[in-house]
Write an enzyme that holds these catalytic residues in place. Structure first.
Site, mmCIF file in Angstrom:
data_model
loop_
_atom_site.group_PDB
_atom_site.id
_atom_site.type_symbol
_atom_site.label_atom_id
_atom_site.label_comp_id
_atom_site.label_asym_id
_atom_site.label_seq_id
_atom_site.Cartn_x
_atom_site.Cartn_y
_atom_site.Cartn_z
ATOM 1 N N LYS A 79 12.676 -0.308 43.334
ATOM 2 C CA LYS A 79 12.398 -1.447 44.223
ATOM 3 C C LYS A 79 13.463 -2.518 44.029
ATOM 4 O O LYS A 79 13.881 -2.793 42.891
ATOM 5 C CB LYS A 79 11.018 -1.997 43.886
ATOM 6 C CG LYS A 79 10.559 -3.143 44.774
ATOM 7 C CD LYS A 79 9.164 -3.609 44.373
ATOM 8 C CE LYS A 79 8.637 -4.707 45.279
ATOM 9 N NZ LYS A 79 7.287 -5.158 44.882
ATOM 10 N N SER A 154 3.946 -5.121 48.359
ATOM 11 C CA SER A 154 5.323 -5.316 48.731
ATOM 12 C C SER A 154 6.246 -4.146 48.386
ATOM 13 O O SER A 154 7.372 -4.101 48.875
ATOM 14 C CB SER A 154 5.860 -6.586 48.062
ATOM 15 O OG SER A 154 5.760 -6.479 46.655
ATOM 16 N N SER A 178 0.900 -4.924 44.614
ATOM 17 C CA SER A 178 2.052 -4.354 45.327
ATOM 18 C C SER A 178 2.508 -2.975 44.905
ATOM 19 O O SER A 178 3.378 -2.399 45.560
ATOM 20 C CB SER A 178 3.239 -5.298 45.229
ATOM 21 O OG SER A 178 3.081 -6.327 46.163
#
Ligand code: GLN
Length: 486
Positions: A79, A154, A178
């Protein structure tokens, strides 16, 4: 053989048998990324040179007959809130558009030392603020099960990449859900360890008392393989816990018979989609069949979790994001005549609307006169939420349970654009996940069937602090008994 659907164990069997090379595995993944990423938009940046150099190093070890490290040749996605040396790390924000960090996050260092191959960086909501990946300053990511829907957020890029065979496993970050929520939306497993279990060094900070790094993968066993490598004390992060890391794999296949599961009634109230409820009921029934004792219980302060989270998370974010001032690093808006003007132009153009909203909310909650009413009150509520969990898990409480089982999210993946105009609706997507972050316990989401429209549904488990072994054991037992096909 499709090299992009393998588990880590499957991949290692192929590598050891010399049926494929690590380089071929990596090339196959890049081919699939070329084919699929234009539709999914899971990756922001690829790092082919770094990936191929690592794959070749692994191939040399295989040639030499050396033992394989635990993640040898495993293609992974990271990420974009997790920094990677020399590879752009933007946190999904314009303000870090040209940032090439001079160092690696500890989790990334440990992955590469264990032989993992970093394919690239995945899309996410700006500074991990969001539940759909639509707050990325670059583009939204699509859900591989239905391209018109969000992958969750996210860590939506990481979840979509793993679900669609664009990586075997990925790192995400979880501040309010997330990792688990996008794992649920994309039909993969996603783990948030106990706060402090995995070093946050190199995680671009959103809310430091809530931020976690953790793995997403297609099986619980693969989640375990990644956790085993990244968990443990790191001298570079003083909040990483000095608690020994057990052998998670050794505990994985233990029977779950006799374990006590709690079903908190507050997680099954109004707002829970009927299809999600039905699947969860079937999932819970499956635990019963595996020999678990299931009982309903109450976590009485649950209703306050979202409000508490959005005060504490925004307060911490307003402080953490003060560093993006146009001076120290990254983007500076050119042409301002005064210092004040430079700050305004830099932050005005560099940050997106959600990030600005949160900086304002957080600054307000911390300001003189409001601090006691909002921030301090939220901290007290956080303690009450913590006590709810401690009571549920404490052997002294008489009726204690070993784990809690809940839905991961109130609904399956929603449509792109469906909630972007209404931040409160978006915030409610995390109603079942935020408490785990506030309380610091470990949580995992595993697939629990699909809706009639073919959308994955996630089942979430929590255990007491540092009891990841039990959490993974339960998740694995659930998966082994046919997790996907409920
Ligand atoms: N959706 C939550 C938020 O917007 C959680 C985000 C996260 O876990 N990083 O803050």
């Amino acid at each position: 053989m499709d090299l992009t659907t393998l588990t880590i164990a499957g991949l290692h069997a192929q590598l050891r048998a010399r049926a494929v090379t690590a380089r071929q595995v990596v090339e196959k993944h890049f081919e699939r990324i070329q084919e699929r990423n234009p539709k999914l938009k899971a990756y922001l940046t690829l790092s082919p040179e770094r990936a191929l150099a690592q794959a070749e190093a692994i191939d040399r070890r295989i040639q030499a007959g050396d033992p394989l490290p635990p993640l040898a040749g495993v293609p992974m996605a990271i990420k974009d809130v997790i920094v990677t040396r020399g590879v752009p790390s933007t946190a999904g924000s314009r303000i870090l558009e040209n940032y090439r960090p001079p160092y690696d996050a500890t989790a990334v260092t440990r992955l590469e030392q264990a032989g993992a191959v970093i394919l690239g960086k995945t899309n996410c909501d700006e500074f991990a603020m969001g539940s759909s990946t639509e707050n990325s300053a670059y583009f939204p990511t699509c859900n591989p099960h239905d391209l018109a829907r969000v992958p969750g957020g996210s860590s939506g890029g990481s979840a979509a990449a793993v679900a669609d065979g664009l990586a075997v496993a990925a790192l995400g970050s979880d501040t309010g859900g997330s990792i688990r929520q996008p794992a649920g939306f994309c039909g993969v497993a996603g783990l948030m360890g106990t706060y402090g279990r995995v070093s946050r060094y190199g995680l671009i900070a959103f809310a430091s008392s809530l931020d976690h790094i953790g793995p997403l993968a297609r099986t619980v066993r693969d989640v375990v393989a990644v956790l085993q490598v990244i968990a443990g004390r790191d001298p570079l992060d003083s909040t990483s816990a000095d608690v020994s890391v057990p052998d998670y794999l050794a505990a994985l296949d233990k029977p779950v018979k006799g374990l006590r599961l709690g079903v908190p009634k507050e997680y099954f109230g109004a707002g829970l989609d009927p299809e999600v409820r039905t699947k969860l009921e079937k999932g819970i029934e499956r635990f019963r069949k595996l020999g678990c004792e299931v009982r309903e219980l109450s976590l009485p302060h649950t209703d306050y979790a979202i409000a508490c989270y959005y005060i504490i998370a925004t307060a911490e974010a307003s402080s953490n994001l003060a560093r993006y001032d146009g001076v120290r690093y990254a983007f500076r808006a050119p042409g301002a005549a005064t210092l004040e003007g430079m700050y305004q132009a830099t932050r005005g153009r560099g940050f997106g609307a959600e990030v600005k909203r949160r900086i304002m909310l957080g600054t307000y909650a911390l300001s003189a006169g409001y601090y006691e009413a909002y921030y301090l009150k939220a901290q007290k509520v956080r303690t009450l939420l913590y006590q709810d969990f401690v009571r549920a898990f404490s052997p002294d409480s008489g009726e204690h349970v070993d784990a809690l089982v809940t839905p991961t999210s109130p609904t399956p993946a929603f449509k792109l654009g469906e909630k972007t105009a209404d931040p409160l609706q978006m915030y409610l997507a995390d109603i079942y996940t935020v408490t785990g972050d506030l309380v610091g316990v470990p949580g995992i989401s595993v697939p629990c069937g699909k809706s009639k429209a073919g959308l994955p549904i996630g089942l979430q488990l929590f255990t007491r602090h540092f009891d990841e072994a039990r959490l993974l054991q339960l998740a694995h037992a659930f998966e082994q008994s046919g997790g996907f096909t409920l």
